[in-house]
Enzyme design. Structure first.
Site, PDB file in Angstrom:
ATOM      1  N   GLU A  88     -12.908  -9.701  31.633  1.00  0.00           N
ATOM      2  CA  GLU A  88     -13.963 -10.638  31.153  1.00  0.00           C
ATOM      3  C   GLU A  88     -14.965 -10.180  30.611  1.00  0.00           C
ATOM      4  OE1 GLU A  88     -14.350 -14.807  33.185  1.00  0.00           O
ATOM      5  OE2 GLU A  88     -16.158 -13.739  33.735  1.00  0.00           O
ATOM      6  N   GLY A 146     -21.421 -13.639  37.325  1.00  0.00           N
ATOM      7  CA  GLY A 146     -20.260 -13.959  38.329  1.00  0.00           C
ATOM      8  C   GLY A 146     -19.437 -12.760  38.799  1.00  0.00           C
ATOM      9  N   ARG A 147     -18.915 -12.269  37.799  1.00  0.00           N
ATOM     10  CA  ARG A 147     -18.160 -11.105  38.410  1.00  0.00           C
ATOM     11  C   ARG A 147     -18.716  -9.942  38.943  1.00  0.00           C
ATOM     12  NH1 ARG A 147     -18.250 -12.062  33.150  1.00  0.00           N
ATOM     13  NH2 ARG A 147     -19.032 -10.581  31.729  1.00  0.00           N
ATOM     14  N   HIS A 154       9.569  -1.159  43.679  1.00  0.00           N
ATOM     15  CA  HIS A 154      10.879  -1.845  43.930  1.00  0.00           C
ATOM     16  C   HIS A 154      10.662  -2.910  42.648  1.00  0.00           C
ATOM     17  CE1 HIS A 154      12.551   0.253  47.026  1.00  0.00           C
ATOM     18  NE2 HIS A 154      11.295   0.491  47.581  1.00  0.00           N
ATOM     19  N   LYS A 169     -23.002 -21.475  40.486  1.00  0.00           N
ATOM     20  CA  LYS A 169     -24.391 -21.252  40.032  1.00  0.00           C
ATOM     21  C   LYS A 169     -25.016 -22.413  39.574  1.00  0.00           C
ATOM     22  CE  LYS A 169     -25.667 -17.316  37.803  1.00  0.00           C
ATOM     23  NZ  LYS A 169     -25.587 -16.340  36.725  1.00  0.00           N
ATOM     24  N   LYS A 190     -14.185 -24.271  28.472  1.00  0.00           N
ATOM     25  CA  LYS A 190     -14.751 -25.325  29.333  1.00  0.00           C
ATOM     26  C   LYS A 190     -15.241 -26.486  28.573  1.00  0.00           C
ATOM     27  CE  LYS A 190     -16.943 -22.475  32.852  1.00  0.00           C
ATOM     28  NZ  LYS A 190     -18.161 -21.952  33.543  1.00  0.00           N
ATOM     29  N   GLU A 213     -14.099 -27.003  38.281  1.00  0.00           N
ATOM     30  CA  GLU A 213     -13.154 -27.066  39.312  1.00  0.00           C
ATOM     31  C   GLU A 213     -13.613 -26.969  40.706  1.00  0.00           C
ATOM     32  OE1 GLU A 213     -11.735 -24.529  35.553  1.00  0.00           O
ATOM     33  OE2 GLU A 213     -13.568 -24.876  36.761  1.00  0.00           O
TER      34      GLU A 213
END
Length: 546
Positions: free
Chosen positions: A353, A267-268, A384, A206, A505, A212
């Site tokens: 979040e 964002g999410r 399992h 954005k 951050k 990153e």
């Protein structure tokens, strides 16, 4: 405060009466049929069976009373109206407008948004068609064969999950790759087998400043040059999804190839926006539009269905029941559908979040448990692995089983076995197995009997999709978004900010400068300072060895 509402107090008292009940008893005789018929809801091609929950009719009514007293519907309506429900950032949270039709008339803080959304969708359609048809070519004139999406968080998890889920629907498109981690091994492994001349990179950020993402994007840009591309050629191999036009241009991407979105898109909640560009390229824009249409159908259901038949409302209420009243600290998501293997990871970010907070909207502390840990993997793999703990462990873990009625694969016999396992696990968690049943099965070693006893009374939902296609997937994901909103409304949480992420951050930047040797040591706690020194010593040793 929600916890002072009469319904909350009534639920707290009611929860005490539930500790000595067993769901198995509710299914004996004709009562079981009535229960199965009562605790079921359907919408948008999805069927929710929630009969295997530790609830009675009284529980459900008290939960519905809580929703009314907490004004969940009013909060929902404010979100749909584009009001600043993200109170700490004074923003709307209008992701529903991304999958709307222009005539739906959505407004963010009073400003119409339909034309802007339609314009970006048109830009996405033209781009996706050009890449998929071969009209968009790389620096040597060949068509694009591989697309690398570079992002993190919502700019990665949503598109990555959807592309994996719908992989069989878009086989005619280029191969899709996703890079998120700043760990260089992620990008190096992805780029190693690719041909730069036929590779396209979508950089999703954005602000176009995410550490990153921009580190990976810069390294990818260098890789293209090392592989024979000129700086001018890079315009054929990079596009941006961002709101920061100047930063995009400074990076070297033509602003004409920037796909914008808006500050009212979190964002999410962003896979429906230009952040979903990789999805449109992977499966084709027509299928991407179907994804939006399925989500829109769920939006309309959430906005209009009565609370007692409203899927997001019911699931959100059940989540709060287990977390805040019965003390369940986590919830397992078990998709019995291999293409949905990344869904639990997507839901982790969406819920944890959004609602992983202990501060109410008014700044006070939440006086109840909130935001359970969301985790899981696909069935039957989980059976399992961790299902042992859910069957006989000491923790209460509600489970969401998700399955499709129609098989994704046409291999004979497999889907029947898959559904049989899904349904059997829910039944086993419900019923358990008593010592008398163990003995009746021929076990004569009394020392072994306690090990073969299952308490049961473990709750689960079963959510069935008619089929896994873009439309039904869109409905499923919008259901998850609105379920998260209901949780936050009940806990009086702002589900649309993430200040904890921002703090991490902020603290990373000075440490990075110290590790790079461009800044003097800043004040840290003793443990962090020792870690920095250890890393610096390792760097020095590596440099000396080289």
């Amino acid at each position: 405060m929600t916890t002072t509402l009469p319904a909350w107090q009534a639920l707290r008292a009611h929860a005490e009466t539930m500790h000595h009940t067993h769901m198995r008893d509710w299914f004996d005789g004709p009562h079981g049929l009535a229960r199965a018929d009562r605790f079921i809801a359907e919408a948008c091609g999805l069927t929710l069976d929630y009969a295997k929950n530790r609830i009675t009719g009284e529980t459900l009514q008290l939960l519905l009373d809580l929703a009314a007293q907490a004004r969940v519907c009013e909060r929902r309506d404010a979100m749909f109206a584009g009001e600043p429900v993200n109170t700490t950032e004074h923003r709307a949270a209008l992701h529903v407008a991304l999958r709307a039709y222009p005539e739906d008339g959505y407004r963010a803080l009073g400003m119409p948004v339909g034309e802007d959304v339609a314009a970006v969708l048109g830009q996405m359609e033209r781009f996706a068609d050009a890449v998929r048809s071969g009209a968009w070519t790389g620096f040597d004139g060949r068509a694009i064969t591989d697309v690398v999406n570079i992002g993190i968080g919502g700019s990665d998890l949503g598109p990555r999950m959807v592309c994996r889920a719908l992989a069989s629907a878009g086989s005619a498109g280029p191969r899709m790759h996703f890079v998120a981690n700043v760990d260089g091994s992620d990008l190096a492994r992805t780029l190693a087998p690719l041909d730069a001349a036929t590779t396209l990179v979508i950089v999703c950020s954005k602000t176009f400043t995410t550490l990153e993402t921009m580190a990976n994007a810069g390294t990818a840009r260098d890789w293209f040059v090392q592989q024979g591309a000129s700086r001018a050629d890079l315009a054929r191999h990079f596009v941006a999804v961002s709101t920061n036009r100047d930063a995009v241009a400074a990076f070297g991407i033509d602003p004409a190839n920037m796909f914008p979105f808006w500050d009212w898109v979190g964002g999410r909640f962003s896979l429906w926006s230009a952040v979903g560009l990789s999805i449109a390229v992977a499966v084709g824009f027509a299928r991407f539009r179907k994804l939006l249409d399925g989500a829109r159908a769920m939006d309309l259901h959430f906005a209009s269905a009565p609370a007692a038949q409203n899927l997001p409302m019911l699931l959100g209420l059940l989540d709060v029941w287990y977390r805040s009243f019965l003390g369940a600290g986590s919830r397992c998501v078990a998709p019995y559908c291999e293409p949905l293997e990344l869904l639990p990871a997507f839901l982790q970010q969406l819920e944890m979040e959004s609602n992983g907070k202990s501060v109410r909207l008014d700044g006070g502390s939440i006086q109840a448990g909130s935001a359970p840990v969301v985790w899981g993997t696909t069935g039957t793999n989980g059976q399992h692995a961790y299902f042992q703990m859910m069957h006989q462990g000491s923790q209460l873990v509600p489970v969401d089983f998700i399955a499709t009625l129609e098989p994704v694969s046409d291999l004979p016999g497999h889907h029947t076995k898959l559904l049989a396992n899904c349904f059997a696990q829910g039944e086993a968690l419900l019923r358990g197995r008593t010592a008398a049943e163990v003995r009746s099965e021929g076990v004569s070693d009394e020392a072994l009997v306690p090990h073969l006893v299952f308490e049961g009374n473990r709750p689960s939902n079963t959510l069935l999709l008619r089929r896994l296609d873009p439309w039904h997937l869109g409905a499923l994901l919008a259901l998850a978004e609105h379920r998260t909103f209901v949780q936050g409304a009940l806990w009086q949480i702002n589900s649309f900010d993430q200040w904890g992420v921002e703090l991490g951050k902020k603290l990373a930047a000075p440490i990075q400068r110290e590790l790079e040797g461009t800044a003097a040591a800043a004040p840290h706690d003793a443990s962090t300072a020792a870690l920095i020194r250890r890393a610096q010593a390792a760097q020095s040793a590596q440099s000396a060895a080289a």
